[in-house]
Design a protein around this motif. Structure first.
Motif, PDB file in Angstrom:
ATOM      1  N   ASP A 164       0.842  -1.193   0.000  1.00 38.72           N
ATOM      2  CA  ASP A 164       0.000   0.000   0.000  1.00 38.72           C
ATOM      3  C   ASP A 164       0.875   1.239   0.000  1.00 38.72           C
ATOM      4  O   ASP A 164       1.971   1.236   0.578  1.00 38.72           O
ATOM      5  CB  ASP A 164      -0.915   0.000   1.236  1.00 38.72           C
ATOM      6  N   LYS A 220       4.645   0.877  -0.849  1.00 41.03           N
ATOM      7  CA  LYS A 220       5.590   0.129  -0.025  1.00 41.03           C
ATOM      8  C   LYS A 220       4.999  -1.199   0.448  1.00 41.03           C
ATOM      9  O   LYS A 220       3.786  -1.401   0.434  1.00 41.03           O
ATOM     10  CB  LYS A 220       5.979   0.948   1.214  1.00 41.03           C
ATOM     11  N   GLN A 263       3.981  -2.569   3.465  1.00 45.53           N
ATOM     12  CA  GLN A 263       3.655  -1.926   4.738  1.00 45.53           C
ATOM     13  C   GLN A 263       3.693  -2.894   5.916  1.00 45.53           C
ATOM     14  O   GLN A 263       3.934  -2.474   7.065  1.00 45.53           O
ATOM     15  CB  GLN A 263       2.258  -1.293   4.658  1.00 45.53           C
TER      16      GLN A 263
END
Length: 556
Positions: A107, A110, A112
């Motif tokens: 997201d 990256k 996450q």
């Protein structure tokens, strides 16, 4: 980005990855993401280890493969900077110096979050402890204001992981899966997941892989359960699907407000479609231009021909009748009629000259000996050589046509009718072969490429089965009636019942002992058999692994 607190648009991505085709799998995911973007999805959920395919077996022990998987996942993560749907994707992943089976949240450009699988299955077709390390008990993933619990497949088959997620604040359980098909598997999965919903009080979304991977079939049939155990979403079985649904927070609970349920097929259709999909994916994913098989006029080769046409289309199936002096005229008629009904290319190659040549070569050594199974098997092996020669010359894969009853008791010839690349009915008992053939004559699945109507002539289904290796031969010369044989075999193979227990069902104990012995001594043949579709809870190879050298017999 503004947190979503009361509404979550969740896309269930039920796709058919190809093992090791990392770029191809990523491309499929990009296409799905484009669709999910149009549908306004916030988050896409893929199946277990989607980026590489499941199960990857020892492929994940190759460091270059793990690096390549990570690179593709990170490239996909970078693409989420466009503000479109986030992605929960499964991948093999190095966590420190340990290899884990993980799900990554991609997201805002990256990776996450990463969550590891805790409960590694090591039974039946699974041997994940061989290649992966178990992860720690996970906490929820915070996604745009929603706390997602993400147990991976086997993590939901016991209570520990889900209870941990509930206790640490998860609001909804999202479960990526690589759950293989066998008979009645859909109901089994739902019952297991209902138990997790009852224990945690949380709704649950279950996303399963679709497609064939060697012997294993992944049937999709993804679903969702509300916190009150109601089935709110049911995606189709044996089909790819990308579907986006709206979940809303109502008080302390998330509910799906627009779920739909697609009916799953009955057992006969599910078994047929599993066999067809397994054959289709094995042929196409391995790059064969089509298939070839010996069409004998018997039930096993006829049903395999019908499955091949449903899987690949008539233009990619070639059938060859290989008659000998013991081939009945009705077998010639039935094979031709079956080929005509299916619309396949059909050739007749008499094997008499080749068999005669082999017998001439062996005559000095066989002189004075009574003809027996050795001469019979020359016929079967001659047919195998011819089919393999045609495969080598023209490129199609040879389909092997032996059923589970035959494979159980060794009623098959090594390097003869066991030749080939893949067997769609390897895990189907003979009695079920008859039932499936009759079913297909009156039913045509929506995704079948074969014709409507009778595709297997009725006489093939009703006449006594025969290998036709000697005059007036029938299978029952050597074996008990198939309904009796198959019941004994199911007790021995699927249930591991003792001889006395099986005899108590009404079978002659001497017969049960004989079948048990045939089952054990045929293990060396099964080790050399081609792979085939798994549709029972205990197939030969992945599930049932017996030693070849084995003197144990269960006798009271």
């Amino acid at each position: 980005m503004t947190p979503i607190t009361d509404t979550l648009r969740l896309a269930l991505v039920q796709l058919n990855p190809t093992m090791g085709d990392l770029l191809g799998n990523a491309a499929k995911l990009r296409d799905a993401r484009a669709r999910a973007t149009v549908e306004g999805a916030d988050l896409m959920v893929t199946s277990e280890l989607f980026i590489c395919g499941y199960p990857p077996e020892d492929l994940v022990l190759k460091p270059a493969f793990i690096r390549a998987c990570r690179k593709v996942v990170e490239d996909l993560a970078a693409e989420t900077a466009d503000g479109g749907p986030a992605i929960l994707i499964g991948a093999p992943w190095m966590v420190g110096d340990e290899l884990h089976n993980v799900v990554c949240l991609l997201d805002e450009g990256k990776v996450q979050a990463v969550r590891s699988k805790v409960d590694l299955p090591n039974y039946g077709p699974f041997d994940e402890k061989r290649v992966f390390q178990s992860g720690p008990l996970p906490g929820p993933i915070d996604f745009r204001g929603v706390r997602l619990g993400v147990p991976i497949c086997e993590d939901t088959w016991s209570d520990e992981v889900c209870e941990c997620l509930a206790e640490t604040g998860a609001e909804i359980l999202i479960v990526p899966n690589g759950s293989p098909y066998w008979a009645d598997r859909v109901e089994e999965r739902i019952q297991v997941e209902v138990a997790r919903v009852v224990e945690t009080g949380l709704p649950l979304v279950y996303v399963n892989q679709m497609g064939g991977q060697d012997e294993l079939i992944f049937d999709g049939a993804s679903f969702a359960l509300e916190a009150d155990r109601t089935l709110s979403i049911q995606l189709p079985q044996f089909e790819e699907a990308v579907a986006t649904f709206t979940w809303k927070r109502e008080g302390e609970t998330w509910k799906c407000v627009d779920g739909t349920r697609v009916a799953t097929p009955g057992l006969a259709e599910a078994q047929w479609r599993a066999c067809v999909m397994g054959l289709r994916d094995y042929v196409t994913k391995n790059g064969f231009p089509g298939v070839i098989l010996g069409l004998s006029g018997g039930i096993d080769s006829a049903i395999c021909a019908a499955m091949a046409v449903d899987a690949l289309g008539a233009d990619k199936v070639r059938c060859v009748m290989l008659p000998y002096r013991y081939t009945a005229s009705e077998s010639l008629e039935d094979a031709e009629a079956c080929a005509r009904a299916l619309g396949v290319a059909y050739d007749v190659v008499p094997i008499e000259p080749a068999v005669a040549g082999m017998e001439t070569a062996l005559k000095p050594m066989f002189e004075g000996l009574t003809p027996d199974v050795a001469e019979e098997n020359i016929q079967a092996r001659t047919r195998g050589v011819i089919l393999m020669a045609l495969s080598n010359k023209f490129g199609p894969m040879v389909v092997t046509t032996g059923n589970k009853s035959e494979m159980s008791v060794g009623y098959a010839t090594l390097y003869g009718d066991m030749n080939g690349g893949f067997n769609p009915i390897k895990d189907i008992y003979k009695t079920e072969v008859f039932k499936l053939a009759a079913w297909r004559n009156t039913n045509r699945p929506a995704d079948a490429l074969g014709p409507d109507g009778e595709v297997i002539p009725v006489r093939i289904i009703t006449k006594p089965p025969s290998a036709e290796l000697r005059p007036d031969q029938t299978d029952q010369d050597s074996l008990p009636p198939y309904d009796e044989l198959d019941d004994i075999l199911e007790c021995l193979v699927e249930r591991e019942m003792g001889v006395s227990e099986i005899a108590a069902r009404g079978h002659d104990e001497a017969l049960v002992n004989r079948i048990q012995n045939l089952l054990y001594v045929a293990e060396y043949k099964r080790r050399q058999a081609p792979p085939g579709v798994k549709v029972t809870s205990r197939n030969f190879g992945r599930d049932r692994r017996y030693p070849i050298t084995n003197r144990f017999r269960d006798k009271r």
